[in-house]
Design a protein around this motif. Structure first.
Motif, PDB file in Angstrom:
ATOM      1  N   GLN A 254      69.766 -16.698  77.876  1.00  0.00           N
ATOM      2  CA  GLN A 254      70.769 -16.860  78.827  1.00  0.00           C
ATOM      3  C   GLN A 254      71.221 -18.184  78.090  1.00  0.00           C
ATOM      4  OE1 GLN A 254      72.295 -14.667  81.053  1.00  0.00           O
ATOM      5  NE2 GLN A 254      70.096 -13.674  80.449  1.00  0.00           N
ATOM      6  N   GLN A 255      71.464 -19.094  77.704  1.00  0.00           N
ATOM      7  CA  GLN A 255      71.871 -20.209  76.934  1.00  0.00           C
ATOM      8  C   GLN A 255      72.573 -19.557  75.715  1.00  0.00           C
ATOM      9  OE1 GLN A 255      70.192 -24.487  76.893  1.00  0.00           O
ATOM     10  NE2 GLN A 255      68.535 -23.921  78.509  1.00  0.00           N
ATOM     11  N   MET A 256      71.310 -18.834  75.029  1.00  0.00           N
ATOM     12  CA  MET A 256      72.650 -17.955  73.388  1.00  0.00           C
ATOM     13  C   MET A 256      73.312 -17.526  73.645  1.00  0.00           C
ATOM     14  SD  MET A 256      70.700 -19.922  71.237  1.00  0.00           S
ATOM     15  CE  MET A 256      69.971 -18.672  69.567  1.00  0.00           C
ATOM     16  N   LYS A 257      73.072 -16.968  74.573  1.00  0.00           N
ATOM     17  CA  LYS A 257      73.989 -15.475  74.841  1.00  0.00           C
ATOM     18  C   LYS A 257      75.424 -16.265  75.286  1.00  0.00           C
ATOM     19  CE  LYS A 257      71.722 -11.555  75.910  1.00  0.00           C
ATOM     20  NZ  LYS A 257      71.339 -10.775  76.983  1.00  0.00           N
ATOM     21  N   ALA A 258      75.512 -17.942  75.722  1.00  0.00           N
ATOM     22  CA  ALA A 258      76.480 -17.690  76.408  1.00  0.00           C
ATOM     23  C   ALA A 258      77.553 -18.962  75.329  1.00  0.00           C
ATOM     24  CB  ALA A 258      76.220 -19.445  77.696  1.00  0.00           C
ATOM     25  N   LEU A 259      77.263 -19.368  74.665  1.00  0.00           N
ATOM     26  CA  LEU A 259      77.500 -19.568  73.234  1.00  0.00           C
ATOM     27  C   LEU A 259      77.875 -18.790  72.015  1.00  0.00           C
ATOM     28  CD1 LEU A 259      75.147 -22.901  73.017  1.00  0.00           C
ATOM     29  CD2 LEU A 259      78.059 -22.831  73.528  1.00  0.00           C
ATOM     30  N   ALA A 260      77.570 -17.442  72.871  1.00  0.00           N
ATOM     31  CA  ALA A 260      78.419 -16.922  71.667  1.00  0.00           C
ATOM     32  C   ALA A 260      79.298 -16.794  70.888  1.00  0.00           C
ATOM     33  CB  ALA A 260      78.234 -14.833  72.173  1.00  0.00           C
ATOM     34  N   LYS A 261      79.955 -16.174  69.662  1.00  0.00           N
ATOM     35  CA  LYS A 261      80.941 -16.838  68.988  1.00  0.00           C
ATOM     36  C   LYS A 261      81.725 -17.800  69.199  1.00  0.00           C
ATOM     37  CE  LYS A 261      81.088 -11.810  68.738  1.00  0.00           C
ATOM     38  NZ  LYS A 261      82.127 -10.025  68.861  1.00  0.00           N
ATOM     39  N   SER A 262      80.865 -19.003  69.225  1.00  0.00           N
ATOM     40  CA  SER A 262      81.573 -20.054  69.596  1.00  0.00           C
ATOM     41  C   SER A 262      81.530 -21.423  68.781  1.00  0.00           C
ATOM     42  CB  SER A 262      81.558 -20.927  70.918  1.00  0.00           C
ATOM     43  OG  SER A 262      79.797 -21.267  70.384  1.00  0.00           O
ATOM     44  N   LEU A 263      80.571 -20.937  67.730  1.00  0.00           N
ATOM     45  CA  LEU A 263      80.971 -21.913  66.453  1.00  0.00           C
ATOM     46  C   LEU A 263      81.034 -21.953  65.604  1.00  0.00           C
ATOM     47  CD1 LEU A 263      76.621 -22.969  67.392  1.00  0.00           C
ATOM     48  CD2 LEU A 263      78.575 -24.034  67.849  1.00  0.00           C
ATOM     49  N   ASP A 264      81.762 -22.753  64.768  1.00  0.00           N
ATOM     50  CA  ASP A 264      82.083 -22.678  63.322  1.00  0.00           C
ATOM     51  C   ASP A 264      81.702 -22.955  62.092  1.00  0.00           C
ATOM     52  OD1 ASP A 264      85.840 -22.825  64.212  1.00  0.00           O
ATOM     53  OD2 ASP A 264      84.853 -24.663  64.304  1.00  0.00           O
ATOM     54  N   PHE A 265      79.903 -23.504  62.305  1.00  0.00           N
ATOM     55  CA  PHE A 265      78.977 -23.577  61.783  1.00  0.00           C
ATOM     56  C   PHE A 265      78.198 -23.720  62.035  1.00  0.00           C
ATOM     57  CE2 PHE A 265      83.112 -26.598  60.630  1.00  0.00           C
ATOM     58  CZ  PHE A 265      83.608 -25.671  59.498  1.00  0.00           C
ATOM     59  N   ILE A 266      77.320 -23.348  61.193  1.00  0.00           N
ATOM     60  CA  ILE A 266      75.558 -24.159  61.673  1.00  0.00           C
ATOM     61  C   ILE A 266      75.260 -24.027  60.732  1.00  0.00           C
ATOM     62  CG2 ILE A 266      73.496 -22.749  62.789  1.00  0.00           C
ATOM     63  CD1 ILE A 266      74.748 -20.790  63.796  1.00  0.00           C
ATOM     64  N   ILE A 267      73.641 -25.374  60.440  1.00  0.00           N
ATOM     65  CA  ILE A 267      73.154 -25.929  59.594  1.00  0.00           C
ATOM     66  C   ILE A 267      71.778 -26.125  59.659  1.00  0.00           C
ATOM     67  CG2 ILE A 267      71.912 -28.300  58.725  1.00  0.00           C
ATOM     68  CD1 ILE A 267      74.349 -27.452  57.288  1.00  0.00           C
ATOM     69  N   ASP A 268      70.611 -24.917  59.368  1.00  0.00           N
ATOM     70  CA  ASP A 268      69.795 -24.733  59.841  1.00  0.00           C
ATOM     71  C   ASP A 268      68.640 -25.537  59.526  1.00  0.00           C
ATOM     72  OD1 ASP A 268      66.988 -23.317  60.990  1.00  0.00           O
ATOM     73  OD2 ASP A 268      67.967 -21.652  60.171  1.00  0.00           O
ATOM     74  N   THR A 269      67.913 -26.556  59.744  1.00  0.00           N
ATOM     75  CA  THR A 269      66.555 -27.383  59.229  1.00  0.00           C
ATOM     76  C   THR A 269      65.561 -26.844  59.253  1.00  0.00           C
ATOM     77  OG1 THR A 269      66.477 -28.635  61.370  1.00  0.00           O
ATOM     78  CG2 THR A 269      68.713 -28.839  59.737  1.00  0.00           C
ATOM     79  N   VAL A 288      80.292 -20.093  58.919  1.00  0.00           N
ATOM     80  CA  VAL A 288      79.243 -20.621  58.064  1.00  0.00           C
ATOM     81  C   VAL A 288      77.690 -21.073  58.006  1.00  0.00           C
ATOM     82  CG1 VAL A 288      78.723 -21.810  55.922  1.00  0.00           C
ATOM     83  CG2 VAL A 288      81.193 -21.312  56.350  1.00  0.00           C
ATOM     84  N   TYR A 289      76.910 -20.317  58.116  1.00  0.00           N
ATOM     85  CA  TYR A 289      75.128 -20.601  58.457  1.00  0.00           C
ATOM     86  C   TYR A 289      74.883 -21.319  57.037  1.00  0.00           C
ATOM     87  CZ  TYR A 289      71.363 -19.337  60.581  1.00  0.00           C
ATOM     88  OH  TYR A 289      69.473 -19.884  61.420  1.00  0.00           O
ATOM     89  N   VAL A 290      74.318 -21.896  56.764  1.00  0.00           N
ATOM     90  CA  VAL A 290      74.224 -23.046  55.744  1.00  0.00           C
ATOM     91  C   VAL A 290      72.406 -23.645  55.617  1.00  0.00           C
ATOM     92  CG1 VAL A 290      74.268 -25.120  54.860  1.00  0.00           C
ATOM     93  CG2 VAL A 290      76.216 -23.578  54.905  1.00  0.00           C
ATOM     94  N   LEU A 291      71.646 -22.291  55.285  1.00  0.00           N
ATOM     95  CA  LEU A 291      69.920 -22.979  55.783  1.00  0.00           C
ATOM     96  C   LEU A 291      69.433 -24.013  54.472  1.00  0.00           C
ATOM     97  CD1 LEU A 291      67.240 -21.806  56.723  1.00  0.00           C
ATOM     98  CD2 LEU A 291      66.896 -20.104  54.852  1.00  0.00           C
ATOM     99  N   VAL A 292      69.411 -24.769  55.146  1.00  0.00           N
ATOM    100  CA  VAL A 292      68.580 -25.888  54.666  1.00  0.00           C
ATOM    101  C   VAL A 292      66.738 -26.257  54.428  1.00  0.00           C
ATOM    102  CG1 VAL A 292      70.353 -27.350  54.226  1.00  0.00           C
ATOM    103  CG2 VAL A 292      69.579 -28.151  55.639  1.00  0.00           C
ATOM    104  N   GLY A 293      66.283 -25.390  55.725  1.00  0.00           N
ATOM    105  CA  GLY A 293      65.003 -25.465  55.826  1.00  0.00           C
ATOM    106  C   GLY A 293      64.004 -24.623  55.047  1.00  0.00           C
ATOM    107  N   ALA A 294      62.732 -24.715  55.445  1.00  0.00           N
ATOM    108  CA  ALA A 294      62.729 -23.601  53.825  1.00  0.00           C
ATOM    109  C   ALA A 294      61.395 -22.513  54.654  1.00  0.00           C
ATOM    110  CB  ALA A 294      62.132 -24.503  52.990  1.00  0.00           C
ATOM    111  N   PRO A 295      61.551 -22.015  55.944  1.00  0.00           N
ATOM    112  CA  PRO A 295      60.299 -20.666  55.996  1.00  0.00           C
ATOM    113  C   PRO A 295      60.226 -19.824  54.927  1.00  0.00           C
ATOM    114  CG  PRO A 295      62.490 -19.922  56.324  1.00  0.00           C
ATOM    115  CD  PRO A 295      62.977 -21.308  55.858  1.00  0.00           C
ATOM    116  N   ASN A 296      59.043 -19.207  55.854  1.00  0.00           N
ATOM    117  CA  ASN A 296      58.251 -18.446  54.362  1.00  0.00           C
ATOM    118  C   ASN A 296      59.005 -16.946  54.677  1.00  0.00           C
ATOM    119  OD1 ASN A 296      56.023 -19.624  55.003  1.00  0.00           O
ATOM    120  ND2 ASN A 296      55.435 -19.021  56.712  1.00  0.00           N
TER     121      ASN A 296
END
Length: 355
Positions: A254-269, A288-296
């Motif tokens: 529910q928290q995630m759905k409430a923020l749909a299409k609301s962000l200009d940028f995401i940094i994924d660490t 823009v979504y930027v990945l700087v973490g290293a998942p498998n």
């Protein structure tokens, strides 16, 4: 973050001498000898200072997750003995004949690489970390004299001046060290993708070494910052200590759905495996979504990009120009990482805490 100082040097020598040590040379460090990754005192020779080099007495070195992986041969190419550490801060103790940018006594930093070809397309635009011939890493790489590079868990280091950074005098050395990896890893893509526009919205996934710096840079740039975490225990830290505007428990649909299409940028660490589509759907059109973490692995539906004209990008540390700019920005804006200072003989315990 381990610390060394002149006042502690005699005691540090005693600590190192009290352990089983190997090697002979002009520099004292802590090295892994096998894939256990356990660090013990080690003496080795630093190369002679060249005309474009500086010698740096190391006062502090950050403890990075890379310092867990490389010594344990996670990448399959470990060169033992290995002295890790690539978030280095210290004081210039000697300069080569051609060095003009630095003088003895200057506060300086050294990051994740200590040389590159200096002639390729990447190096020519100061993206040396992306050197087409391969940047020379601060440790577990090959130096200009053919020896294996050894990192910052040591007494001093010799580096070409191009890959050494001036730390402003008003910025504490113990706080500068983590900027040379964690800091630049998020600062560089944030600047590249124009995440410095006041009033825009930024999502930060994860709140570790990289994540908390992304939050701090975001606030310094004037962004509205939302932190996403799988742990509710991070809420107080995100909102109170680091100044984020909102906190979202990413497992709460529910928290995630409430923020749909609301962000200009995401940094994924985040380096742990996690879904990407739920986060991509939080981006506005052309977000823009930027990945700087290293998942498998990274998996997402093409529709998550196509329908919103979104961009997915990756990044790893940054070039010399960005790194110096970041250090100056942090000093000017009062951006400081959260650190815990430890003595060098606690380094193995510190590495275990990162796992």
């Amino acid at each position: 973050m381990w610390e060394s100082s002149n006042a502690e040097q005699d005691n540090e020598d005693h600590i190192m001498a009290s352990e089983t040590s190997i090697g002979e040379g002009n520099c004292l460090g802590w090295a892994a000898r096998d894939p256990s990754g356990f660090l013990l005192p080690y003496k080795f020779d630093r190369r002679n200072i060249g005309s474009d080099d500086i010698s740096v007495r190391i006062t502090h070195c950050g403890v990075c997750y890379a310092d867990v992986l490389w010594p344990r041969n996670a990448h399959g190419n470990a060169k033992y003995p290995m002295v890790p550490g690539h978030e280095i801060a210290g004081i210039v103790q000697e300069v080569g004949a051609n060095v003009k940018r630095f003088k003895v006594g200057d506060h300086v930093g050294v990051g994740t690489y200590i040389n590159s070809c200096q002639n390729c397309d990447s190096c020519n635009i100061f993206l040396e970390v992306q050197c087409l011939k391969g940047a020379n890493r601060t440790y577990n790489s090959i130096d200009v004299d053919g020896t294996v590079t050894q990192g910052g868990f040591s007494r001093f280091i010799v580096v070409h001046q191009r890959y050494t950074f001036k730390i402003p005098d008003n910025y504490p050395l113990e706080l500068a060290a983590p900027l040379l990896c964690a800091g630049i890893t998020v600062y560089s893509p944030m600047k590249r993708h124009n995440m410095d526009q006041p009033g825009k919205s930024l999502g930060v996934i994860g709140l570790g070494g990289l994540g908390h710096m992304a939050v701090k840079f975001g606030k310094a740039f004037g962004l509205k910052v939302t932190v996403f975490s799988t742990s509710m225990s991070k809420k107080e830290e995100a909102l109170g200590l680091f100044g984020a505007d909102e906190f979202v428990l990413s497992s709460d649909e529910q928290q995630m759905k409430a923020l749909a299409k609301s962000l200009d940028f995401i940094i994924d660490t985040a380096s742990g495996d996690h879904p990407f589509d739920p986060y991509l759907n939080l981006l506005k059109v052309a977000g823009v979504y930027v990945l700087v973490g290293a998942p498998n692995e990274v998996k997402f539906s093409p529709i998550s990009l196509l329908l919103g004209m979104r961009t997915m990008a990756g990044s790893a540390t940054g070039g010399t120009k960005d790194t110096q700019e970041m250090l100056d920005f942090c000093a000017a804006k009062g951006v400081y990482p959260k650190v815990e200072v430890i003595p060098i003989d606690y380094v193995n315990e510190a590495l275990e805490r990162l796992i």
